[in-house]
Design a protein around this motif. Structure first.
Motif, mmCIF file in Angstrom:
data_model
loop_
_atom_site.group_PDB
_atom_site.id
_atom_site.type_symbol
_atom_site.label_atom_id
_atom_site.label_comp_id
_atom_site.label_asym_id
_atom_site.label_seq_id
_atom_site.Cartn_x
_atom_site.Cartn_y
_atom_site.Cartn_z
ATOM 1 N N ILE A 156 32.471 53.283 41.950
ATOM 2 C CA ILE A 156 31.845 53.250 43.214
ATOM 3 C C ILE A 156 30.122 53.638 42.971
ATOM 4 N N GLY A 157 29.883 54.901 42.222
ATOM 5 C CA GLY A 157 28.383 54.877 41.853
ATOM 6 C C GLY A 157 27.871 53.882 40.958
ATOM 7 N N VAL A 158 28.490 53.414 40.438
ATOM 8 C CA VAL A 158 27.617 51.667 39.579
ATOM 9 C C VAL A 158 28.024 50.754 40.676
ATOM 10 N N LEU A 364 38.018 31.107 42.906
ATOM 11 C CA LEU A 364 38.254 30.382 41.553
ATOM 12 C C LEU A 364 37.547 30.496 40.701
ATOM 13 N N GLY A 365 35.967 31.460 40.468
ATOM 14 C CA GLY A 365 35.618 31.477 39.334
ATOM 15 C C GLY A 365 36.184 32.681 39.363
ATOM 16 N N ASP A 366 36.629 34.126 39.832
ATOM 17 C CA ASP A 366 37.336 34.957 39.659
ATOM 18 C C ASP A 366 38.326 34.402 38.077
ATOM 19 N N LEU A 367 39.168 33.566 38.356
ATOM 20 C CA LEU A 367 40.330 32.955 37.468
ATOM 21 C C LEU A 367 39.556 31.870 36.538
ATOM 22 N N GLY A 368 38.501 31.152 36.412
ATOM 23 C CA GLY A 368 37.991 31.151 35.546
ATOM 24 C C GLY A 368 38.112 31.846 34.450
ATOM 25 N N GLU A 369 37.025 32.879 34.817
ATOM 26 C CA GLU A 369 36.350 34.175 34.042
ATOM 27 C C GLU A 369 37.818 34.210 33.196
ATOM 28 N N SER A 370 38.723 34.938 34.096
ATOM 29 C CA SER A 370 40.147 35.647 33.658
ATOM 30 C C SER A 370 40.611 35.258 32.740
ATOM 31 N N MET A 371 40.995 33.122 32.986
ATOM 32 C CA MET A 371 41.251 32.330 31.781
ATOM 33 C C MET A 371 40.389 31.909 30.635
ATOM 34 N N ILE A 372 39.078 32.364 30.134
ATOM 35 C CA ILE A 372 38.269 32.979 29.198
ATOM 36 C C ILE A 372 38.836 33.779 29.138
ATOM 37 N N LYS A 373 38.853 35.151 29.538
ATOM 38 C CA LYS A 373 39.661 36.271 28.836
ATOM 39 C C LYS A 373 40.622 36.571 28.270
ATOM 40 N N ARG A 374 41.629 35.633 29.047
ATOM 41 C CA ARG A 374 43.164 35.503 28.161
ATOM 42 C C ARG A 374 42.933 34.717 27.261
ATOM 43 N N ASP A 375 41.991 34.262 26.893
ATOM 44 C CA ASP A 375 42.621 32.756 26.394
ATOM 45 C C ASP A 375 41.109 33.575 24.506
ATOM 46 N N LEU A 376 40.120 34.759 25.527
ATOM 47 C CA LEU A 376 40.076 35.591 24.062
ATOM 48 C C LEU A 376 41.057 37.272 24.024
ATOM 49 N N GLY A 377 41.753 37.235 24.453
ATOM 50 C CA GLY A 377 42.223 38.625 24.183
ATOM 51 C C GLY A 377 41.429 39.668 25.007
ATOM 52 N N ILE A 378 41.273 39.409 25.944
ATOM 53 C CA ILE A 378 40.360 40.823 25.560
ATOM 54 C C ILE A 378 40.142 41.311 27.362
ATOM 55 N N LYS A 379 40.406 42.389 27.794
ATOM 56 C CA LYS A 379 40.396 42.996 29.271
ATOM 57 C C LYS A 379 38.445 42.565 30.179
ATOM 58 N N ASP A 380 38.150 42.783 29.318
ATOM 59 C CA ASP A 380 36.566 43.285 30.432
ATOM 60 C C ASP A 380 35.317 42.101 28.923
ATOM 61 N N MET A 381 34.238 41.746 29.787
ATOM 62 C CA MET A 381 34.080 41.035 28.797
ATOM 63 C C MET A 381 32.851 42.342 28.261
ATOM 64 N N GLY A 382 32.201 43.657 28.519
ATOM 65 C CA GLY A 382 32.004 44.118 28.271
ATOM 66 C C GLY A 382 31.962 45.278 28.807
ATOM 67 N N THR A 383 30.624 46.839 28.326
ATOM 68 C CA THR A 383 31.193 47.736 28.321
ATOM 69 C C THR A 383 29.958 48.955 29.686
ATOM 70 N N LEU A 384 28.716 47.458 29.531
ATOM 71 C CA LEU A 384 27.830 48.262 30.438
ATOM 72 C C LEU A 384 27.405 49.065 31.085
ATOM 73 N N LEU A 385 28.824 48.254 32.217
ATOM 74 C CA LEU A 385 28.640 49.760 33.537
ATOM 75 C C LEU A 385 30.238 49.987 33.872
ATOM 76 N N PRO A 386 29.891 50.840 33.034
ATOM 77 C CA PRO A 386 31.174 52.369 33.495
ATOM 78 C C PRO A 386 32.257 51.987 34.786
ATOM 79 N N GLY A 387 33.681 51.340 34.901
ATOM 80 C CA GLY A 387 33.799 51.479 35.834
ATOM 81 C C GLY A 387 34.525 50.221 36.374
ATOM 82 N N HIS A 388 33.065 49.190 35.881
ATOM 83 C CA HIS A 388 33.430 47.243 36.784
ATOM 84 C C HIS A 388 33.155 46.529 34.827
ATOM 85 N N GLY A 389 32.809 47.356 33.639
ATOM 86 C CA GLY A 389 33.067 46.398 32.013
ATOM 87 C C GLY A 389 31.688 45.498 31.753
#
Length: 415
Positions: A156-158, A364-389
């Motif tokens: 919420i803060g971010v 569809l965009g959310d599902l598309g990036e979920s496919m990318i992250k599942r293929d890469l085996g990760i939960k988030d693309m980064g850690t720059l935004l606390p609470g968001h990834g």
């Protein structure tokens, strides 16, 4: 367990045992086997008691056949017994008297619960020598995790901080928001290429992607969609040339990932810059952002409360069809209100269409990036935004929605 008093033993003058000192044995009685009578025992009981008292003071009874004296009234002896589990086998002869005629004392009932305040004991091989241990503090319950493993307060803060930056850059100096978009494009390209290199060893050239992405956004704002498309083509060529400086192994794989990154992040973000270029650009950006956020919020709220049917269980198990319906409904409502109130020449029915289309493309965009992250085996693309990834975890629904909203606004009220 109550204290067990020590056995005081038989009275010295009890019948059937040994006669009192100085008295003859009862007729018909015989001395115990192996215990011959003491012919030298004095007839005076006080004379015999003196050496016995001296022997006791020295550490033990004087004679082996002596029994310990009974404890004075009010004194007791406490024996600490080890706890025996219920599934332990019984000891041989347990409960059997040592010799005929001896009384049998039943074993006390075992209990796995200690009384309040009673210390625990460490088992010992010598009965009665158990060592009390300090009571261990009770384990503290773990803090409850937020749904999805997110820190809700940080999220919420971010989110509030990002909203303040966007509003300030939009309505103070419109061009400042353009630099916010450029920064998001650069960081998003870096996050995506970094995850590709870490998880798949795909080395997409980052320098031409960042330079070309910034050029695309600038061309879209100042020159229009044709120059933005030309910048995309030039960025693809720059990626191919840049990769030639490395060995030819996996060349095709790396440049394919580079071209995909150029299209997915900076080119789709260029439509945000083109919405900003209109006379009512800040209002269009607000409409675009709010309908997309309402899509995510409505889907989360309705899916959390009423979600039963999975939308895409192999891609995103948390999404439901009921949540999708809630997101579409809230996005259509927000689109109708904002289109009528803040867009010049807009109508509520146009907002209904725009909101519904935006909700579908955001999902569809959310599902598309979920496919990318599942293929890469990760939960988030980064850690720059606390609470968001990472930045890409916030752009996943915004990027595919931008060209749809830009196109519908251009068709309804012009560009």
């Amino acid at each position: 367990m109550p204290p067990v008093p020590a056995d005081p033993g038989p009275h010295p003058g009890a019948p059937g045992l040994y006669p009192a000192p100085g008295q003859p044995s009862a007729p018909g009685r015989h001395a115990a086997p192996g215990r011959p009578s003491d012919p030298g025992r004095s007839a005076d009981p006080a004379a015999d008691r003196a050496p016995r008292e001296a022997g006791r003071r020295s550490g033990g009874p004087l004679f082996r056949d002596e029994r310990p004296e009974p404890a004075p009234p009010g004194a007791s002896e406490t024996v600490v017994l080890r706890a025996i589990p219920d599934d332990a086998p019984s000891a041989p002869g347990h409960g059997v008297p040592p010799h005929p005629g001896a009384p049998v004392h039943p074993a006390p009932p075992q209990s796995h619960h200690r009384a309040a305040g009673q210390p625990a004991f460490v088992p010992s091989s010598h009965p009665g020598q158990e060592t009390p241990v300090a009571a261990q503090p009770a384990p503290q319950p773990e803090p409850r995790k937020q749904r999805g493993g997110r820190n809700l307060q940080a999220a919420i803060g971010v989110g509030v901080g990002l909203g303040v930056v966007i509003v300030a850059s939009l309505f103070v100096v419109k061009a400042l928001f353009l630099f916010v978009v450029m920064a998001a494009v650069a960081v998003g390209s870096w996050e995506l290429t970094s995850r590709l290199a870490e998880r798949k060893q795909i080395k997409a050239p980052l320098v031409p992607l960042v330079v070309g992405g910034v050029a695309m956004v600038a061309c879209g704002y100042w020159a229009g969609v044709q120059w933005a498309a030309a910048s995309l083509a030039l960025t693809g060529l720059a990626v191919m040339v840049w990769r030639m400086a490395q060995p030819p192994e996996n060349y095709l794989r790396d440049i394919t990932a580079g071209v995909f990154t150029a299209f997915y992040v900076p080119f789709l973000a260029t439509f945000v810059a083109m919405m900003l270029a209109a006379d009512d650009g800040p209002q269009r950006i607000v409409l675009f952002l709010i309908v997309t956020i309402c899509s995510d919020t409505g889907a989360y709220a309705v899916g959390y409360k009423f979600g039963r049917t999975k939308l895409a269980p192999t891609i995103s198990p948390g999404k439901t069809r009921e949540g999708l319906a809630g997101g579409i409904g809230l996005s259509m409502l927000a689109g109708a209100l904002l289109m009528q109130l803040i867009i010049d020449g807009g109508s509520w029915w146009q907002g209904l269409i725009l909101g519904g289309c935006a909700a579908v493309t955001a999902t569809l965009g959310d599902l598309g990036e979920s496919m990318i992250k599942r293929d890469l085996g990760i939960k988030d693309m980064g850690t720059l935004l606390p609470g968001h990834g990472g930045i890409m975890d916030r752009l996943d629904s915004l990027l595919p929605t931008a060209p749809v909203v830009w196109l519908l606004l251009a068709a309804f009220v012009g560009s």
